[in-house]
Motif scaffolding. Structure first.
Motif, PDB file in Angstrom:
ATOM      1  N   ASN A 146       2.159  10.203  11.213  1.00  0.00           N
ATOM      2  CA  ASN A 146       1.950  11.645  11.317  1.00  0.00           C
ATOM      3  C   ASN A 146       1.251  12.141  10.048  1.00  0.00           C
ATOM      4  OD1 ASN A 146       2.232  14.475  11.306  1.00  0.00           O
ATOM      5  ND2 ASN A 146       4.200  14.377  12.371  1.00  0.00           N
ATOM      6  N   LYS A 147       0.123  12.803  10.213  1.00  0.00           N
ATOM      7  CA  LYS A 147      -0.683  13.227   9.058  1.00  0.00           C
ATOM      8  C   LYS A 147       0.107  14.117   8.100  1.00  0.00           C
ATOM      9  CE  LYS A 147      -4.113  11.044  10.863  1.00  0.00           C
ATOM     10  NZ  LYS A 147      -4.329   9.646  10.445  1.00  0.00           N
ATOM     11  N   ALA A 148       1.011  14.919   8.631  1.00  0.00           N
ATOM     12  CA  ALA A 148       1.800  15.819   7.784  1.00  0.00           C
ATOM     13  C   ALA A 148       2.774  15.064   6.891  1.00  0.00           C
ATOM     14  CB  ALA A 148       2.561  16.820   8.645  1.00  0.00           C
ATOM     15  N   ASP A 149       3.050  13.802   7.222  1.00  0.00           N
ATOM     16  CA  ASP A 149       3.999  13.009   6.435  1.00  0.00           C
ATOM     17  C   ASP A 149       3.329  12.233   5.305  1.00  0.00           C
ATOM     18  OD1 ASP A 149       6.052  13.838   8.079  1.00  0.00           O
ATOM     19  OD2 ASP A 149       5.988  12.061   9.363  1.00  0.00           O
ATOM     20  N   ILE A 150       1.997  12.161   5.308  1.00  0.00           N
ATOM     21  CA  ILE A 150       1.281  11.347   4.322  1.00  0.00           C
ATOM     22  C   ILE A 150       1.233  12.039   2.961  1.00  0.00           C
ATOM     23  CG2 ILE A 150      -0.966  10.342   3.734  1.00  0.00           C
ATOM     24  CD1 ILE A 150      -1.441   9.933   6.732  1.00  0.00           C
ATOM     25  N   ILE A 151       1.544  11.293   1.910  1.00  0.00           N
ATOM     26  CA  ILE A 151       1.459  11.849   0.556  1.00  0.00           C
ATOM     27  C   ILE A 151       0.320  11.222  -0.245  1.00  0.00           C
ATOM     28  CG2 ILE A 151       3.887  12.538   0.440  1.00  0.00           C
ATOM     29  CD1 ILE A 151       4.477  10.035  -1.162  1.00  0.00           C
ATOM     30  N   LYS A 152      -0.218  10.070   0.216  1.00  0.00           N
ATOM     31  CA  LYS A 152      -1.353   9.469  -0.486  1.00  0.00           C
ATOM     32  C   LYS A 152      -2.068   8.457   0.404  1.00  0.00           C
ATOM     33  CE  LYS A 152      -4.246   8.462  -3.709  1.00  0.00           C
ATOM     34  NZ  LYS A 152      -3.918   7.806  -4.979  1.00  0.00           N
ATOM     35  N   TYR A 153      -3.375   8.672   0.604  1.00  0.00           N
ATOM     36  CA  TYR A 153      -4.216   7.679   1.263  1.00  0.00           C
ATOM     37  C   TYR A 153      -4.630   6.642   0.215  1.00  0.00           C
ATOM     38  CZ  TYR A 153      -4.670  10.845   5.265  1.00  0.00           C
ATOM     39  OH  TYR A 153      -4.416  11.648   6.360  1.00  0.00           O
ATOM     40  N   GLU A 154      -4.699   5.380   0.635  1.00  0.00           N
ATOM     41  CA  GLU A 154      -4.975   4.308  -0.305  1.00  0.00           C
ATOM     42  C   GLU A 154      -6.453   3.904  -0.315  1.00  0.00           C
ATOM     43  OE1 GLU A 154      -2.739   4.230  -2.453  1.00  0.00           O
ATOM     44  OE2 GLU A 154      -2.019   2.183  -2.313  1.00  0.00           O
ATOM     45  N   ARG A 155      -7.000   3.760  -1.511  1.00  0.00           N
ATOM     46  CA  ARG A 155      -8.323   3.178  -1.714  1.00  0.00           C
ATOM     47  C   ARG A 155      -8.152   1.902  -2.533  1.00  0.00           C
ATOM     48  NH1 ARG A 155     -12.337   6.577  -0.149  1.00  0.00           N
ATOM     49  NH2 ARG A 155     -13.894   5.278  -1.189  1.00  0.00           N
ATOM     50  N   PHE A 156      -8.988   0.923  -2.257  1.00  0.00           N
ATOM     51  CA  PHE A 156      -8.860  -0.390  -2.897  1.00  0.00           C
ATOM     52  C   PHE A 156     -10.108  -0.713  -3.712  1.00  0.00           C
ATOM     53  CE2 PHE A 156      -5.294  -0.765  -0.259  1.00  0.00           C
ATOM     54  CZ  PHE A 156      -4.594  -1.922  -0.552  1.00  0.00           C
ATOM     55  N   ASP A 157      -9.897  -1.492  -4.785  1.00  0.00           N
ATOM     56  CA  ASP A 157     -11.001  -1.943  -5.624  1.00  0.00           C
ATOM     57  C   ASP A 157     -10.577  -3.237  -6.310  1.00  0.00           C
ATOM     58  OD1 ASP A 157     -13.473  -1.978  -6.839  1.00  0.00           O
ATOM     59  OD2 ASP A 157     -13.251  -0.026  -7.829  1.00  0.00           O
ATOM     60  N   MET A 158     -11.536  -3.860  -6.990  1.00  0.00           N
ATOM     61  CA  MET A 158     -11.291  -5.086  -7.741  1.00  0.00           C
ATOM     62  C   MET A 158     -11.079  -4.724  -9.210  1.00  0.00           C
ATOM     63  SD  MET A 158     -11.278  -8.414  -6.926  1.00  0.00           S
ATOM     64  CE  MET A 158     -12.527  -8.634  -5.636  1.00  0.00           C
ATOM     65  N   ASN A 223      -4.404 -11.919 -17.848  1.00  0.00           N
ATOM     66  CA  ASN A 223      -5.771 -12.436 -17.948  1.00  0.00           C
ATOM     67  C   ASN A 223      -5.928 -13.751 -17.184  1.00  0.00           C
ATOM     68  OD1 ASN A 223      -8.444 -12.328 -18.659  1.00  0.00           O
ATOM     69  ND2 ASN A 223      -8.149 -13.063 -20.761  1.00  0.00           N
ATOM     70  N   LYS A 224      -5.383 -13.776 -15.964  1.00  0.00           N
ATOM     71  CA  LYS A 224      -5.453 -14.981 -15.145  1.00  0.00           C
ATOM     72  C   LYS A 224      -6.322 -14.809 -13.906  1.00  0.00           C
ATOM     73  CE  LYS A 224      -0.999 -16.867 -16.632  1.00  0.00           C
ATOM     74  NZ  LYS A 224       0.332 -17.370 -16.211  1.00  0.00           N
ATOM     75  N   GLY A 225      -7.285 -13.912 -13.937  1.00  0.00           N
ATOM     76  CA  GLY A 225      -8.170 -13.722 -12.805  1.00  0.00           C
ATOM     77  C   GLY A 225      -8.417 -12.251 -12.542  1.00  0.00           C
ATOM     78  N   VAL A 226      -8.661 -11.902 -11.281  1.00  0.00           N
ATOM     79  CA  VAL A 226      -8.902 -10.519 -10.886  1.00  0.00           C
ATOM     80  C   VAL A 226      -7.961 -10.179  -9.734  1.00  0.00           C
ATOM     81  CG1 VAL A 226     -11.318 -10.564 -11.622  1.00  0.00           C
ATOM     82  CG2 VAL A 226     -10.734 -11.151  -9.250  1.00  0.00           C
ATOM     83  N   VAL A 227      -7.757  -8.898  -9.515  1.00  0.00           N
ATOM     84  CA  VAL A 227      -6.873  -8.478  -8.440  1.00  0.00           C
ATOM     85  C   VAL A 227      -7.585  -7.456  -7.566  1.00  0.00           C
ATOM     86  CG1 VAL A 227      -5.775  -6.627  -9.805  1.00  0.00           C
ATOM     87  CG2 VAL A 227      -4.554  -7.628  -7.855  1.00  0.00           C
ATOM     88  N   PHE A 228      -7.411  -7.588  -6.277  1.00  0.00           N
ATOM     89  CA  PHE A 228      -7.915  -6.611  -5.319  1.00  0.00           C
ATOM     90  C   PHE A 228      -6.702  -5.866  -4.790  1.00  0.00           C
ATOM     91  CE2 PHE A 228      -9.332  -5.315  -1.012  1.00  0.00           C
ATOM     92  CZ  PHE A 228     -10.411  -4.526  -1.395  1.00  0.00           C
ATOM     93  N   CYS A 229      -6.583  -4.603  -5.193  1.00  0.00           N
ATOM     94  CA  CYS A 229      -5.379  -3.852  -4.856  1.00  0.00           C
ATOM     95  C   CYS A 229      -5.668  -2.362  -4.807  1.00  0.00           C
ATOM     96  CB  CYS A 229      -4.270  -4.138  -5.862  1.00  0.00           C
ATOM     97  SG  CYS A 229      -4.618  -3.526  -7.518  1.00  0.00           S
ATOM     98  N   SER A 230      -4.647  -1.598  -4.511  1.00  0.00           N
ATOM     99  CA  SER A 230      -4.816  -0.155  -4.391  1.00  0.00           C
ATOM    100  C   SER A 230      -4.955   0.491  -5.770  1.00  0.00           C
ATOM    101  CB  SER A 230      -3.626   0.459  -3.653  1.00  0.00           C
ATOM    102  OG  SER A 230      -2.479   0.459  -4.473  1.00  0.00           O
TER     103      SER A 230
END
Length: 282
Positions: A146-158, A223-230
């Motif tokens: 339900n859109k009224a229940d959402i508090i944060k939409y997630e965007r992802f990057d490296m 410093n063990k690589g990269v992470v793809f996360c929110s």
């Protein structure tokens, strides 16, 4: 039998204090009103509760019995009221381990400064808690929530540690940490979309997965690589200059943080916590 609560309170106070005058002072009424309440109570019960002597009152056996029980009863009532009053300022949040550890717990001092009388308890769980007074902050599919229940939409990057001079994936194949959720109903992190948007090939990375974003982020901080996360979870590290996206372009995901049936939480304490969450995550 109808018994006045005011009469019972007047009796309980007089019996406990041993004086109509002292009871009147405690209850902020006149001694005559106390005497009137007790006389009516004795009439209703058809028994004497006090022996009345000059400048002195003592309880009859019936009065002793009623005194013990009214005092006990009022103590229970006042204890219940006190507990409810304290509970009104208490909020329990259940959420994912990653959100709790990386965003909510580090920000508690800010909330405590703003709302010193508010008591917030944060626990972690991957399942939905439907208890009436628990505020569940869940990770879900934004297309199904339900859109009224959402508090944060997630965007992802490296993201990688900021100490490096250039994006490490440009020079060699690097370990890439991302998430494979325990809950198969959740949309996967949009890695394919990110690679396409940034004109990169998956051959640049050796993909490794955890079931929580927290673990991949910790690997990268070491410093063990990269992470793809929110971006939501790493924002404090970006602000502190510990992590960087090296100007890559983030992508939208179908994931969001939400509070199921958010409108059912109506207390001032719940509203204060929800406002804090929305301000913190956006």
């Amino acid at each position: 039998m109808h018994i006045s609560l005011q009469a019972l309170k007047a009796f309980e106070s007089a019996a406990r204090l041993g004086s109509f005058k002292a009871a009147a002072a405690e209850l902020a009424i006149t001694p005559t009103a106390v005497s009137h309440h007790i006389a009516n109570l004795e009439s209703r019960l058809n028994t004497d509760l006090f022996h009345r002597e000059v400048r002195k009152i003592t309880l009859t056996p019936s009065g002793e019995y009623l005194s013990q029980n009214t005092t006990s009863g009022f103590k229970l009532i006042f204890a219940a009221i006190e507990q409810l009053s304290q509970a009104h300022n208490q909020v329990r949040i259940t959420t994912t381990s990653s959100l709790a550890a990386l965003r909510l717990i580090p920000a508690l001092d800010e909330l405590n400064s703003e709302k010193p009388h508010l008591q917030l308890d944060i626990s972690t769980s991957e399942t939905l808690d439907k208890k009436l007074h628990t505020l569940p902050v869940r990770l879900g599919n934004s297309e199904e929530v339900n859109k009224a229940d959402i508090i944060k939409y997630e965007r992802f990057d490296m993201y990688a540690v900021n100490a490096q001079q250039s994006a490490p994936w440009l020079d060699k194949q690097v370990d890439l940490y991302t998430s494979q959720w325990k809950n198969n109903a959740l949309p996967a992190p949009p890695l394919t979309q990110w690679l396409k948007k940034n004109n990169l090939s998956d051959s640049c990375f050796k993909v490794k997965t955890f079931d929580q974003e927290l673990f991949g982020i910790n690997q990268v901080l070491a410093n063990k690589g990269v992470v793809f996360c929110s971006k939501t979870l790493v924002q404090p590290y970006l602000d502190a200059g510990l992590l960087t996206s090296f100007d890559s372009q983030d992508v939208e995901s179908k994931l969001c943080y939400y509070i199921p049936e958010k409108s059912r939480f109506k207390t001032s304490a719940h509203n204060a916590v929800i406002e804090w969450l929305e301000r913190l995550l956006n």
